[in-house]
Design a protein around this motif. Structure first.
Motif, PDB file in Angstrom:
ATOM      1  N   SER A   1       0.832  -1.198   0.000  1.00 45.37           N
ATOM      2  CA  SER A   1       0.000   0.000   0.000  1.00 45.37           C
ATOM      3  C   SER A   1       0.870   1.254   0.000  1.00 45.37           C
ATOM      4  CB  SER A   1      -0.904   0.005   1.239  1.00 45.37           C
ATOM      5  OG  SER A   1      -1.677   1.175   1.286  1.00 45.37           O
ATOM      6  N   GLY A   2       0.557   2.155  -0.908  1.00 44.47           N
ATOM      7  CA  GLY A   2       1.285   3.411  -0.986  1.00 44.47           C
ATOM      8  C   GLY A   2       2.505   3.396  -1.884  1.00 44.47           C
ATOM      9  N   VAL A   3       2.910   2.229  -2.391  1.00 40.95           N
ATOM     10  CA  VAL A   3       4.079   2.137  -3.267  1.00 40.95           C
ATOM     11  C   VAL A   3       3.623   2.276  -4.712  1.00 40.95           C
ATOM     12  CG1 VAL A   3       6.005   0.707  -4.018  1.00 40.95           C
ATOM     13  CG2 VAL A   3       5.304   0.694  -1.628  1.00 40.95           C
ATOM     14  N   ARG A   4       4.134   3.273  -5.393  1.00 44.09           N
ATOM     15  CA  ARG A   4       3.776   3.526  -6.785  1.00 44.09           C
ATOM     16  C   ARG A   4       5.034   3.409  -7.659  1.00 44.09           C
ATOM     17  NH1 ARG A   4      -0.176   2.885  -4.488  1.00 44.09           N
ATOM     18  NH2 ARG A   4      -1.982   4.249  -4.180  1.00 44.09           N
ATOM     19  N   TRP A   5       4.798   2.969  -8.889  1.00 43.89           N
ATOM     20  CA  TRP A   5       5.921   2.831  -9.815  1.00 43.89           C
ATOM     21  C   TRP A   5       5.464   3.258 -11.199  1.00 43.89           C
ATOM     22  CZ3 TRP A   5      10.703   1.945  -8.192  1.00 43.89           C
ATOM     23  CH2 TRP A   5      11.694   1.752  -9.156  1.00 43.89           C
ATOM     24  N   ASN A   6       6.140   4.267 -11.756  1.00 42.68           N
ATOM     25  CA  ASN A   6       5.785   4.790 -13.069  1.00 42.68           C
ATOM     26  C   ASN A   6       6.799   4.289 -14.094  1.00 42.68           C
ATOM     27  OD1 ASN A   6       4.806   6.193 -15.253  1.00 42.68           O
ATOM     28  ND2 ASN A   6       5.575   8.194 -14.576  1.00 42.68           N
ATOM     29  N   PRO A   7       6.429   3.370 -14.966  1.00 46.04           N
ATOM     30  CA  PRO A   7       7.379   2.827 -15.945  1.00 46.04           C
ATOM     31  C   PRO A   7       7.785   3.835 -17.016  1.00 46.04           C
ATOM     32  CG  PRO A   7       5.182   1.988 -16.381  1.00 46.04           C
ATOM     33  CD  PRO A   7       5.093   2.744 -15.101  1.00 46.04           C
ATOM     34  N   LEU A   8       7.118   4.998 -17.083  1.00 46.55           N
ATOM     35  CA  LEU A   8       7.463   5.995 -18.091  1.00 46.55           C
ATOM     36  C   LEU A   8       8.504   6.999 -17.589  1.00 46.55           C
ATOM     37  CD1 LEU A   8       4.491   4.937 -18.947  1.00 46.55           C
ATOM     38  CD2 LEU A   8       4.458   6.987 -20.377  1.00 46.55           C
ATOM     39  N   ASP A   9       8.995   6.841 -16.361  1.00 43.20           N
ATOM     40  CA  ASP A   9      10.039   7.735 -15.863  1.00 43.20           C
ATOM     41  C   ASP A   9      11.284   7.636 -16.728  1.00 43.20           C
ATOM     42  OD1 ASP A   9       8.608   8.800 -13.793  1.00 43.20           O
ATOM     43  OD2 ASP A   9       9.274   7.322 -12.324  1.00 43.20           O
ATOM     44  N   LEU A  10      11.930   8.773 -16.957  1.00 44.76           N
ATOM     45  CA  LEU A  10      13.167   8.805 -17.730  1.00 44.76           C
ATOM     46  C   LEU A  10      14.356   8.774 -16.776  1.00 44.76           C
ATOM     47  CD1 LEU A  10      12.337  11.512 -20.428  1.00 44.76           C
ATOM     48  CD2 LEU A  10      12.212   9.032 -20.644  1.00 44.76           C
ATOM     49  N   PRO A  11      15.366   7.966 -17.078  1.00 46.65           N
ATOM     50  CA  PRO A  11      16.559   7.938 -16.219  1.00 46.65           C
ATOM     51  C   PRO A  11      17.304   9.257 -16.301  1.00 46.65           C
ATOM     52  CG  PRO A  11      16.906   6.627 -18.198  1.00 46.65           C
ATOM     53  CD  PRO A  11      15.468   7.030 -18.202  1.00 46.65           C
ATOM     54  N   ALA A  12      17.807   9.701 -15.179  1.00 46.40           N
ATOM     55  CA  ALA A  12      18.519  10.979 -15.127  1.00 46.40           C
ATOM     56  C   ALA A  12      20.015  10.765 -15.322  1.00 46.40           C
ATOM     57  CB  ALA A  12      18.265  11.662 -13.782  1.00 46.40           C
ATOM     58  N   ASN A  13      20.682  11.823 -15.811  1.00 49.29           N
ATOM     59  CA  ASN A  13      22.138  11.876 -15.927  1.00 49.29           C
ATOM     60  C   ASN A  13      22.697  10.754 -16.784  1.00 49.29           C
ATOM     61  OD1 ASN A  13      22.136  14.072 -14.106  1.00 49.29           O
ATOM     62  ND2 ASN A  13      22.159  12.667 -12.366  1.00 49.29           N
ATOM     63  N   GLN A  14      22.017  10.427 -17.879  1.00 52.32           N
ATOM     64  CA  GLN A  14      22.523   9.422 -18.796  1.00 52.32           C
ATOM     65  C   GLN A  14      22.530   9.983 -20.203  1.00 52.32           C
ATOM     66  OE1 GLN A  14      21.052   5.457 -18.538  1.00 52.32           O
ATOM     67  NE2 GLN A  14      20.932   5.451 -16.304  1.00 52.32           N
ATOM     68  N   GLY A  15      23.578   9.626 -20.943  1.00 53.27           N
ATOM     69  CA  GLY A  15      23.705  10.132 -22.296  1.00 53.27           C
ATOM     70  C   GLY A  15      22.861   9.347 -23.278  1.00 53.27           C
ATOM     71  N   GLY A  16      22.904   9.746 -24.547  1.00 53.40           N
ATOM     72  CA  GLY A  16      22.136   9.080 -25.575  1.00 53.40           C
ATOM     73  C   GLY A  16      20.686   9.537 -25.575  1.00 53.40           C
ATOM     74  N   ASP A  17      19.927   8.943 -26.456  1.00 52.51           N
ATOM     75  CA  ASP A  17      18.514   9.285 -26.573  1.00 52.51           C
ATOM     76  C   ASP A  17      17.717   8.373 -25.648  1.00 52.51           C
ATOM     77  OD1 ASP A  17      16.046  10.130 -27.272  1.00 52.51           O
ATOM     78  OD2 ASP A  17      16.324   9.919 -29.437  1.00 52.51           O
ATOM     79  N   VAL A  18      17.575   8.774 -24.396  1.00 48.30           N
ATOM     80  CA  VAL A  18      16.870   7.950 -23.417  1.00 48.30           C
ATOM     81  C   VAL A  18      15.391   7.834 -23.743  1.00 48.30           C
ATOM     82  CG1 VAL A  18      18.511   8.478 -21.587  1.00 48.30           C
ATOM     83  CG2 VAL A  18      16.520   9.931 -21.901  1.00 48.30           C
TER      84      VAL A  18
END
Length: 600
Positions: free
Chosen positions: A292-309
């Motif tokens: 309960s209360g744990v959410r996970w968004n699979p559309l989050d973009l990884p931060a501080n990474q190169g390339g076309d994330v």
């Protein structure tokens, strides 16, 4: 312990005290047996690694004692000069008298010259080394027979052994764990020869050992130890296969804990919440997907990474959606999903411009809405509705509640329904891979996928795990695949490829129904198959190629056992006498302690 000497005429001459010893010329009679000791006075000219292994594996009770004392550099150099002078003088004297050349003297002179050069360059040192043997038997007759066998075994190793006549007591005490050499029958060893004499090696393993070597256990065929470094192999991956209850999770947790000692960052996908006690003990993070209360968004973009994330995120979403639906996407569905992903990100103000990647990402509900707006995506949108408005919506119903960090990260899937276990495993691996593939934070990492059959049964999930196994080495990471269902791993080409890309393969006890499949897949001998069929809990076979195989028994300290055991009886006893504190969870927004969670 009391020592009593028999005296003539004494009324106690025939009475043995329970703690008394009778010291003879060549033996010592104990209350429960008799012993005889031998000193090694002659050694072979050349030895290999683990050359004392035959003595350590002697079937009888034989104590092998190796005493080492370093020789100061100045003293060693002086001794070598004297030895060289003596050998050269002997060679010249023989030549002047017309004697035949003594090849043993010439060989000794060459060895002394090489050793002197090594010492002068600082490549090694000299040590006074004493090697002693103490044999135990129940009576004098057995002692004589065992002594003959031990001396024959020593002779086969080119060792010259002599009984400690009239010094039997000193021989016995020298072989006790007292670190006291009372015989002082020594020989000078250099560093290389001394290292080869230590029994801390397995002659069955010919693989290199680096800075992150882990003690796996005791060799099942000898008293040596099995030490393995996955990061010194061709790749850092491993597979662990065993039937339920054979100890595969215990072994996996033990290796992870010992790698944490050495600063390796560990991330674990835990289907049954078995790693919570370990995470709590080492200050790791514990994320319970489905709670309960744990959410996970699979559309989050990884931060501080190169390339076309953004492109990589769109490709992962295709894998995720296929796993959610339980079947591969058709060409029309894949095209519709790709268009809907771009539309959802654009609606959130996120484009291929890196400056927009820090904006809040759209949710799965936004993606389904974009699918429903397209002409070819409505059927796919209806199939995803259970994850947005139906029974499976809770985990995706909002932005990600927290970002996992720390030196140990455990993704627990126990709170997820069975229908979502494969999806949860994929989400956890995706989050782990973002950390592993970050080029700005390179370090040794271990990724553990327990009960990997949950993901392997889904085609898209199996492909994701395969790609991870292929690319892990490039990012200084090792992937451990743990499963009790060998059919799901070996029954597909992707599963066989994952095994082929694992330089370390650990097999524990197997079921008779699976032994033929596993035996053929790993090219096991008939003896190895019988070992796996009859192995006790904690006994395993390490395979690292056709030339490196070793059977061993997993060993752990009592403290380690209390952290990693899954035995219900042991856990009940631990909870009774040592109630544990609440597990550190990422379900709450309080992240004040993150900055203090440095790797061990």
């Amino acid at each position: 312990m009391r020592f009593r000497r028999r005296e003539r005429g004494s009324e106690f001459s025939t009475v043995a005290h329970p703690g008394a010893l009778e010291v003879g010329a060549r033996s010592v009679t104990l209350p429960n047996g008799i012993t005889a000791s031998f000193a090694v006075v002659g050694y072979p000219r050349e030895v290999g690694a683990g050359w004392l292994e035959p003595l350590l594996t002697y079937p009888g009770r034989l104590d092998v004692s190796l005493h080492v004392e370093p020789i100061p550099q100045a003293v060693a150099a002086k001794q070598l000069r004297r030895q060289l002078a003596r050998l050269e003088s002997a060679s010249r004297a023989d030549a002047e008298k017309g004697h035949l050349q003594d090849f043993s003297t010439e060989a000794a002179a060459d060895d002394a010259t090489d050793l002197a050069a090594s010492l002068a360059r600082g490549h090694g040192r000299l040590f006074k080394t004493g090697l002693y043997l103490t044999l135990h038997a129940s009576d004098q007759e057995q002692l004589i027979a065992e002594a003959e066998r031990v001396q024959a075994l020593a002779s086969s190793l080119l060792l010259d052994t002599q009984p400690t006549t009239f010094r039997a007591l000193q021989g016995w005490t020298t072989c006790l764990p007292l670190a006291s050499d009372t015989l002082r029958i020594t020989r000078s060893f250099d560093t290389t020869a001394l290292a080869a004499a230590f029994p801390f090696t397995s002659p069955d393993l010919a693989a290199p050992v680096g800075e992150t070597a882990v003690l796996y256990g005791l060799n099942a065929a000898s008293s040596g130890v099995v030490v393995w470094d996955r990061y010194a192999q061709d790749n850092h991956n491993s597979v662990v296969l065993a039937r339920s209850g054979a100890g595969k999770s215990f072994f996996t947790k033990l290796e992870a804990l010992r790698l944490l000692y050495q600063g390796v960052e560990v991330a674990i996908v835990d289907p049954e919440d078995e790693y919570a006690r370990l995470a709590r003990a080492v200050g790791g993070t514990h994320l319970r997907l489905g709670a309960s209360g744990v959410r996970w968004n699979p559309l989050d973009l990884p931060a501080n990474q190169g390339g076309d994330v953004l492109t990589r995120r769109a490709l992962f979403l295709q894998t995720l959606v296929a796993t959610m639906l339980g079947s591969p996407l058709t060409g029309h569905a894949r095209a519709a999903l790709d268009a809907a992903v771009s539309s959802a990100y654009q609606a959130a103000g996120i484009t291929h411009d890196p400056s927009t990647w820090s904006r809040p990402a759209p949710l799965l509900a936004d993606l389904v809405e974009a699918l429903d707006a397209g002409e070819h995506g409505r059927e796919l949108a209806s199939q995803l509705m259970p994850y947005v408005t139906g029974s499976y919506r809770e985990i995706f119903d909002g932005p990600t509640s927290t970002t996992p960090t720390g030196h140990l990260i455990v993704f627990s899937l126990r709170d997820l329904p069975e229908e979502l276990k494969a999806v949860g495993t994929l989400l956890a691996l995706d989050a782990i891979w973002r950390r592993v593939a970050n080029p700005r934070d390179r370090r040794k990492r271990l990724v553990v996928v327990d009960e990997a059959w949950l993901l392997m049964k889904e085609p898209e999930g199996a492909r994701f795990l395969y790609r991870m196994a292929k690319a892990a080495r490039k990012h200084w990471a090792g992937l451990t695949v743990v499963t009790q269902d060998a059919a799901d791993l070996l029954g597909s080409e992707l599963g066989q490829a994952i095994v082929a890309n694992a330089a370390s393969q650990i097999l524990l006890r197997q079921a008779p129904q699976a032994i033929h499949t596993i035996g053929d897949a790993f090219d096991l001998t008939e003896g190895e198959r019988q070992f796996l069929l009859t192995a006790e809990r904690g006994q395993a076979l390490l395979i690292a190629g056709p030339a490196s195989r070793a059977a061993f028994h997993v060993i752990a300290s009592p403290r380690e056992t209390s952290l990693i055991t899954t035995d219900p009886a042991e856990l009940a006893e631990l909870d009774r006498y040592d109630p544990s504190a609440p597990v550190l969870s990422l379900e709450t927004p309080d992240r004040s302690g993150d900055d203090e969670m440095d790797p061990l």
